[in-house]
Design an enzyme around this catalytic site. Structure first.
Site, mmCIF file in Angstrom:
data_model
loop_
_atom_site.group_PDB
_atom_site.id
_atom_site.type_symbol
_atom_site.label_atom_id
_atom_site.label_comp_id
_atom_site.label_asym_id
_atom_site.label_seq_id
_atom_site.Cartn_x
_atom_site.Cartn_y
_atom_site.Cartn_z
ATOM 1 N N SER A 108 -44.110 5.034 27.438
ATOM 2 C CA SER A 108 -44.354 6.460 27.676
ATOM 3 C C SER A 108 -43.089 7.238 27.381
ATOM 4 O O SER A 108 -41.974 6.723 27.560
ATOM 5 C CB SER A 108 -44.737 6.680 29.147
ATOM 6 O OG SER A 108 -44.771 8.059 29.430
ATOM 7 N N TYR A 167 -42.702 5.246 38.018
ATOM 8 C CA TYR A 167 -43.538 4.905 36.852
ATOM 9 C C TYR A 167 -42.687 4.987 35.581
ATOM 10 O O TYR A 167 -42.689 4.083 34.749
ATOM 11 C CB TYR A 167 -44.722 5.876 36.790
ATOM 12 C CG TYR A 167 -45.430 5.948 35.461
ATOM 13 C CD1 TYR A 167 -46.391 5.010 35.119
ATOM 14 C CD2 TYR A 167 -45.152 6.981 34.552
ATOM 15 C CE1 TYR A 167 -47.053 5.083 33.892
ATOM 16 C CE2 TYR A 167 -45.804 7.060 33.333
ATOM 17 C CZ TYR A 167 -46.747 6.112 33.005
ATOM 18 O OH TYR A 167 -47.390 6.183 31.799
HETATM 19 P P1 NAP Z 1 -57.014 5.552 31.027
HETATM 20 O O1 NAP Z 1 -57.704 6.484 30.099
HETATM 21 O O2 NAP Z 1 -57.076 5.818 32.484
HETATM 22 O O3 NAP Z 1 -57.591 4.077 30.719
HETATM 23 C C1 NAP Z 1 -57.157 3.000 31.431
HETATM 24 C C2 NAP Z 1 -57.883 1.744 30.949
HETATM 25 O O4 NAP Z 1 -57.240 0.651 31.558
HETATM 26 C C3 NAP Z 1 -59.331 1.674 31.346
HETATM 27 O O5 NAP Z 1 -60.042 1.004 30.322
HETATM 28 C C4 NAP Z 1 -59.300 0.820 32.629
HETATM 29 O O6 NAP Z 1 -60.561 0.192 32.800
HETATM 30 C C5 NAP Z 1 -58.172 -0.131 32.295
HETATM 31 N N1 NAP Z 1 -57.382 -0.669 33.402
HETATM 32 C C6 NAP Z 1 -56.813 0.010 34.410
HETATM 33 N N2 NAP Z 1 -56.117 -0.826 35.211
HETATM 34 C C7 NAP Z 1 -56.231 -2.070 34.672
HETATM 35 C C8 NAP Z 1 -55.745 -3.348 35.024
HETATM 36 N N3 NAP Z 1 -54.997 -3.531 36.120
HETATM 37 N N4 NAP Z 1 -56.058 -4.416 34.250
HETATM 38 C C9 NAP Z 1 -56.812 -4.242 33.146
HETATM 39 N N5 NAP Z 1 -57.311 -3.053 32.754
HETATM 40 C C10 NAP Z 1 -57.024 -1.977 33.510
HETATM 41 O O7 NAP Z 1 -55.450 5.412 30.687
HETATM 42 P P2 NAP Z 1 -54.619 5.865 29.390
HETATM 43 O O8 NAP Z 1 -54.166 7.263 29.578
HETATM 44 O O9 NAP Z 1 -55.357 5.507 28.165
HETATM 45 O O10 NAP Z 1 -53.303 4.957 29.547
HETATM 46 C C11 NAP Z 1 -53.114 3.805 28.767
HETATM 47 C C12 NAP Z 1 -51.625 3.537 28.619
HETATM 48 O O11 NAP Z 1 -50.982 4.678 28.042
HETATM 49 C C13 NAP Z 1 -50.881 3.251 29.921
HETATM 50 O O12 NAP Z 1 -49.925 2.243 29.688
HETATM 51 C C14 NAP Z 1 -50.167 4.553 30.222
HETATM 52 O O13 NAP Z 1 -48.991 4.356 30.982
HETATM 53 C C15 NAP Z 1 -49.837 5.007 28.809
HETATM 54 N N6 NAP Z 1 -49.562 6.432 28.703
HETATM 55 C C16 NAP Z 1 -50.529 7.352 28.960
HETATM 56 C C17 NAP Z 1 -50.223 8.704 28.840
HETATM 57 C C18 NAP Z 1 -51.235 9.766 29.083
HETATM 58 O O14 NAP Z 1 -50.837 10.960 29.138
HETATM 59 N N7 NAP Z 1 -52.503 9.465 29.201
HETATM 60 C C19 NAP Z 1 -48.910 9.108 28.487
HETATM 61 C C20 NAP Z 1 -47.959 8.131 28.259
HETATM 62 C C21 NAP Z 1 -48.298 6.795 28.364
HETATM 63 P P3 NAP Z 1 -61.071 -0.415 34.235
HETATM 64 O O15 NAP Z 1 -61.085 0.716 35.189
HETATM 65 O O16 NAP Z 1 -62.436 -0.999 33.934
HETATM 66 O O17 NAP Z 1 -60.069 -1.485 34.568
#
Ligand code: NAP
Length: 252
Positions: free
Chosen positions: A144, A157
């Site tokens: 991130s 985080y």
């Molecule tokens: P998201 O839309 O909330 O999706 C999370 C996914 O992860 C879902 O498919 C969820 O499905 C699964 N999940 C959650 N906890 C899990 C676990 N313990 N084991 C296996 N699967 C799990 O999240 P996102 O925004 O795409 O984030 C993905 C990555 O991008 C993360 O590493 C986050 O730190 C990074 N990121 C996000 C942002 C942002 O602004 N969105 C910015 C910087 C970095 P289930 O509920 O079925 O497990």
């Protein structure tokens, strides 16, 4: 946008991939010809995501894998090998963000959870996978922009995301020359994870204004960057962090 076929004949595992950025990455790699192995904690979410990817003509295997569950991590590797015979790409995408406290107020179980989900399980998954990785394989960590300047409220985080930068450098050296290891550092993307944005127009606008490109990121932006790093287009790139954050300040 025209999408190439850089992953024809390749097999890609993407963790935490039933929605959001992970799903976007799986979809992109799949559209470019990869067989993709998607997973998350809930069977229902896995089934729905598999259906969506199949509807787009993508070859996909869906498994339940909570990244903290050792047996499920092992199954993820074993079942991928059983079905497809090899692993070319691993995208380590799972993260938790349970705290809004300052670091000094964050309780030990929360510190443990952040370290475990955001850093340790990525290492353990790669320990399981490493014996099966071959020359030309690659790993991409999803970190991130918060890893560069851990923001207030997301500080711990952010620190775990900083750790992924170090892990990228260390494992790039350890896994060279056969496996490349790189990292994507996304800016803000309106997913479930960034639910603080949902319905809060003023926060959303203020984040948009801090970017040079005047918008939030999309899952497709993150998928395109990940696909580049995982492809042969990046065959001379390892140990690098690609910031995809609309020009948000990161480093010189
Ligand atoms: P998201 O839309 O909330 O999706 C999370 C996914 O992860 C879902 O498919 C969820 O499905 C699964 N999940 C959650 N906890 C899990 C676990 N313990 N084991 C296996 N699967 C799990 O999240 P996102 O925004 O795409 O984030 C993905 C990555 O991008 C993360 O590493 C986050 O730190 C990074 N990121 C996000 C942002 C942002 O602004 N969105 C910015 C910087 C970095 P289930 O509920 O079925 O497990």
């Amino acid at each position: 946008m025209k999408i190439g076929k850089r992953f024809e004949g390749r097999v890609a595992i993407v963790t935490a991939s039933t929605q959001g950025i992970g799903f976007g990455i799986a979809e992109r790699l799949g559209l470019e010809g990869a067989a993709v192995v998607i997973s998350s904690r809930r069977q229902k979410n896995v089934d729905e995501a598999v259906e969506k990817l199949r509807a787009r003509g993508i070859e996909v295997l869906g498994l339940v894998c909570h990244v903290s569950n050792a047996q499920q991590r092992k199954d993820l590797i074993d079942k991928t090998l059983q079905k497809y015979g090899k692993i070319d790409v691993i995208v380590s995408n799972a993260a938790a963000n349970p705290a809004v406290d300052g670091i000094l107020e964050t309780k030990e179980p929360v510190l443990d959870k952040l370290w475990e989900i955001n850093v340790k399980t990525s290492i353990l998954l790669l320990q399981d996978a490493a014996p099966h990785l071959h020359k030309g394989s690659c790993v991409v960590f999803i970190s991130s922009i918060a890893g560069y300047q851990p923001p207030q409220g997301l500080a711990m985080y952010g620190v775990t995301k900083t750790a992924l930068f170090g892990l990228t450098k260390a494992l790039a050296a350890e896994m060279a020359p056969n496996t490349r290891v790189n990292c994507v550092a996304p800016g803000t993307v309106p997913t479930h994870f960034a639910s603080f944005l949902a319905g809060n127009e003023s926060i959303r606008k203020s984040i948009e204004e801090t970017t040079l490109l005047n918008r939030l990121g999309t899952t497709q932006d993150m998928a395109a960057a990940t696909a580049y790093l995982a492809s042969d287009d990046a065959s001379y790139v390892t140990g690098e962090i690609l910031v995809v954050a609309g020009g948000l300040p990161s480093r010189l």
